[in-house]
Design a protein around this motif. Structure first.
Motif, PDB file in Angstrom:
ATOM      1  N   TYR B 170       0.897  -1.393   0.065  1.00  0.00           N
ATOM      2  CA  TYR B 170       0.203   0.106   0.053  1.00  0.00           C
ATOM      3  C   TYR B 170       0.908   1.267   0.036  1.00  0.00           C
ATOM      4  CZ  TYR B 170      -3.236   3.653   1.577  1.00  0.00           C
ATOM      5  OH  TYR B 170      -3.888   4.995   1.680  1.00  0.00           O
ATOM      6  N   LEU B 175      -3.040  -0.335  -4.898  1.00  0.00           N
ATOM      7  CA  LEU B 175      -4.712  -0.554  -4.205  1.00  0.00           C
ATOM      8  C   LEU B 175      -5.098  -1.418  -5.556  1.00  0.00           C
ATOM      9  CD1 LEU B 175      -5.930   2.548  -2.624  1.00  0.00           C
ATOM     10  CD2 LEU B 175      -5.645   0.324  -1.673  1.00  0.00           C
ATOM     11  N   TYR B 176      -4.473  -2.058  -6.516  1.00  0.00           N
ATOM     12  CA  TYR B 176      -4.677  -2.666  -7.577  1.00  0.00           C
ATOM     13  C   TYR B 176      -4.694  -4.115  -7.505  1.00  0.00           C
ATOM     14  CZ  TYR B 176      -5.301   2.001  -9.626  1.00  0.00           C
ATOM     15  OH  TYR B 176      -5.717   3.538  -9.822  1.00  0.00           O
ATOM     16  N   SER B 218      -1.761  -5.358  -1.495  1.00  0.00           N
ATOM     17  CA  SER B 218      -2.330  -4.730  -0.524  1.00  0.00           C
ATOM     18  C   SER B 218      -3.724  -4.934  -0.138  1.00  0.00           C
ATOM     19  CB  SER B 218      -2.054  -3.284  -0.741  1.00  0.00           C
ATOM     20  OG  SER B 218      -3.281  -2.485   0.111  1.00  0.00           O
ATOM     21  N   LEU B 219      -4.139  -5.017   0.933  1.00  0.00           N
ATOM     22  CA  LEU B 219      -5.614  -5.315   1.290  1.00  0.00           C
ATOM     23  C   LEU B 219      -6.371  -3.861   1.924  1.00  0.00           C
ATOM     24  CD1 LEU B 219      -5.157  -8.886   2.954  1.00  0.00           C
ATOM     25  CD2 LEU B 219      -5.738  -8.381   0.447  1.00  0.00           C
ATOM     26  N   GLY B 220      -5.763  -2.911   1.237  1.00  0.00           N
ATOM     27  CA  GLY B 220      -6.402  -1.593   1.640  1.00  0.00           C
ATOM     28  C   GLY B 220      -5.570  -0.742   2.380  1.00  0.00           C
ATOM     29  N   PRO B 221      -5.902   0.339   2.966  1.00  0.00           N
ATOM     30  CA  PRO B 221      -5.150   1.363   3.469  1.00  0.00           C
ATOM     31  C   PRO B 221      -4.936   1.029   4.938  1.00  0.00           C
ATOM     32  CG  PRO B 221      -7.217   2.465   3.105  1.00  0.00           C
ATOM     33  CD  PRO B 221      -7.516   1.082   2.579  1.00  0.00           C
ATOM     34  N   ARG B 222      -5.760   0.235   5.771  1.00  0.00           N
ATOM     35  CA  ARG B 222      -5.522  -0.201   7.066  1.00  0.00           C
ATOM     36  C   ARG B 222      -4.545  -1.231   7.238  1.00  0.00           C
ATOM     37  NH1 ARG B 222     -10.213   1.590   6.008  1.00  0.00           N
ATOM     38  NH2 ARG B 222     -10.811  -0.692   5.380  1.00  0.00           N
ATOM     39  N   ILE B 223      -3.966  -1.244   8.397  1.00  0.00           N
ATOM     40  CA  ILE B 223      -2.885  -2.411   8.740  1.00  0.00           C
ATOM     41  C   ILE B 223      -3.680  -3.573   9.384  1.00  0.00           C
ATOM     42  CG2 ILE B 223      -0.900  -3.293   9.794  1.00  0.00           C
ATOM     43  CD1 ILE B 223      -0.115  -1.100   7.645  1.00  0.00           C
TER      44      ILE B 223
END
Lengths: 247, 247
Positions: B170, B175-176, B218-223
């Motif tokens: 990320y 994000l793709y 990445s699985l999005g902006p949050r860890i």
């Protein structure tokens, strides 16, 4: 890098105290000069530690962090109060997955009995778990666990979309409702998601919620435990709205 | 209605014994004439109980259940062995969410030390949890927990798609990758998903997996915590492939 949420006035003074100071010194074993992230729930700053004691840490702000970590919609989880400590698991993972707020809701089939005098301490514990999960997952906002209401006392009128997770919907042929709603969400929409406790939603609750405009939705062909339904909903919303595909 | 997985030969004889018989009589407190679902992992049947003892239940088949409950793709989870009893939580919810099989994988940052003599009893426990979760979620298939391998000993050559969940992706602007892969899946594809333990993937493991054709995603902006990453992946695959939207 560890993140800490602190009140605005302490951010201005550059101090961290109480449990968080203990966490920095004794759990993370930080040293002077180490970097931490500090947030007042509005903005997040990259900071350098300038002094350390078990009950007081001082820091100076280096620069502001940018980039949004929040889901583009506000998801309120109305979780039928489950057995044991499942509510804590739901809050912990639900915060990581981007929920905006939680209402552990007493429904007909909740085994839990609410003792009014224990309500405040329960809520305090839930909110502590939420804060820790928000720090761990680098949220900009600490989701609130607002109340432990009875279903009938909740005002659902402010929500743009209302989803009732309902496993029976699959038997009735529904594989459409959830995705149709989620794929039509717009930025800043307010979404209410109701999930029954272990025994599910009672028929009178079902009728009541539908009369308020809730859409019963299946989450696929497998029967999910009550806690798993929350993870499914939030993951799907993130996948739909936050991730993109290359053309 | 409760579901039980039994061996094919016992299905033919119409008998359920051992723990399952105890579960039917003493936990579910069934009576003669009650209905249960019985599966041999290939087909599922609606059955009526004809006799009951604590260690032996007999039944007769009424009709075969139809309708597919399995994800249309085969998802193998290679989970970096996590701390405490998180692996059990991952298997429990991962089975509900449709995983095909699990490999609790020993990676560089796994705190877990494998004692060879305890491996068999660990695997037996994991598979028991999988069977119970498959019964609870009405799966047609009991996902296997196959081995507790070291990462380098795994043969990944049979997989059509290989995803490495990687939170650093990320930061590098990704994000793709995840959605691009998931939205291109075809029925019966075999997918390997690698998720690091609490400390994440080591640099040498990262390089090794990329050399095998893994895509860091990445699985999005949050860890996400390591266990939450599994729930996110499987929920997203179900949302993408099993749910539909009305046009």
């Amino acid at each position: 890098m560890q993140k800490y949420f602190i009140p605005k006035e302490k951010l201005k003074l550059g101090i961290i105290d109480t449990d968080d100071a203990f966490h920095i010194t004794s759990v993370m074993r930080c040293h002077i000069g180490d970097e931490i992230l500090v947030s007042d729930c509005e903005n997040t700053y990259n900071c350098k530690i300038t002094s350390l004691k078990n009950d007081l840490v001082t820091f100076e702000i280096m620069y502001q962090e940018i980039g949004n970590k929040e889901l583009p919609v506000f998801v309120s989880i109305f979780q039928g109060y489950p057995k044991g400590d499942k509510m804590e698991e739901i809050i912990k993972h639900g915060v990581e997955l981007g929920a905006y707020e939680f209402y552990p809701t007493i429904m007909k089939r909740s085994v839990f009995k609410l003792e009014e005098k224990k309500k405040e301490s329960k809520l305090a514990r839930f909110n502590k778990i939420s804060k820790e999960a928000a720090e761990q997952s680098f949220r900009q906002y600490v989701p609130q666990v607002c109340d432990i209401p009875y279903l009938k006392t909740i005002d659902f009128s402010k929500y743009d979309k209302k989803i009732l997770c309902f496993e029976e919907a699959y038997k009735n042929g529904d594989l459409y409702n959830f995705k149709t709603i989620i794929s039509s969400l717009k930025k800043d929409d307010k979404i209410a998601i109701v999930i029954g406790p272990e025994g599910g939603i009672d028929k009178t609750e079902y009728d009541y919620l539908l009369s308020l405009g809730f859409i019963p939705a299946s989450l696929g062909p497998r029967i999910l435990r009550t806690e798993t339904a929350v993870f499914y909903c939030l993951s799907s919303i993130s996948y739909e709205m936050e991730l993109k595909k290359s053309e």
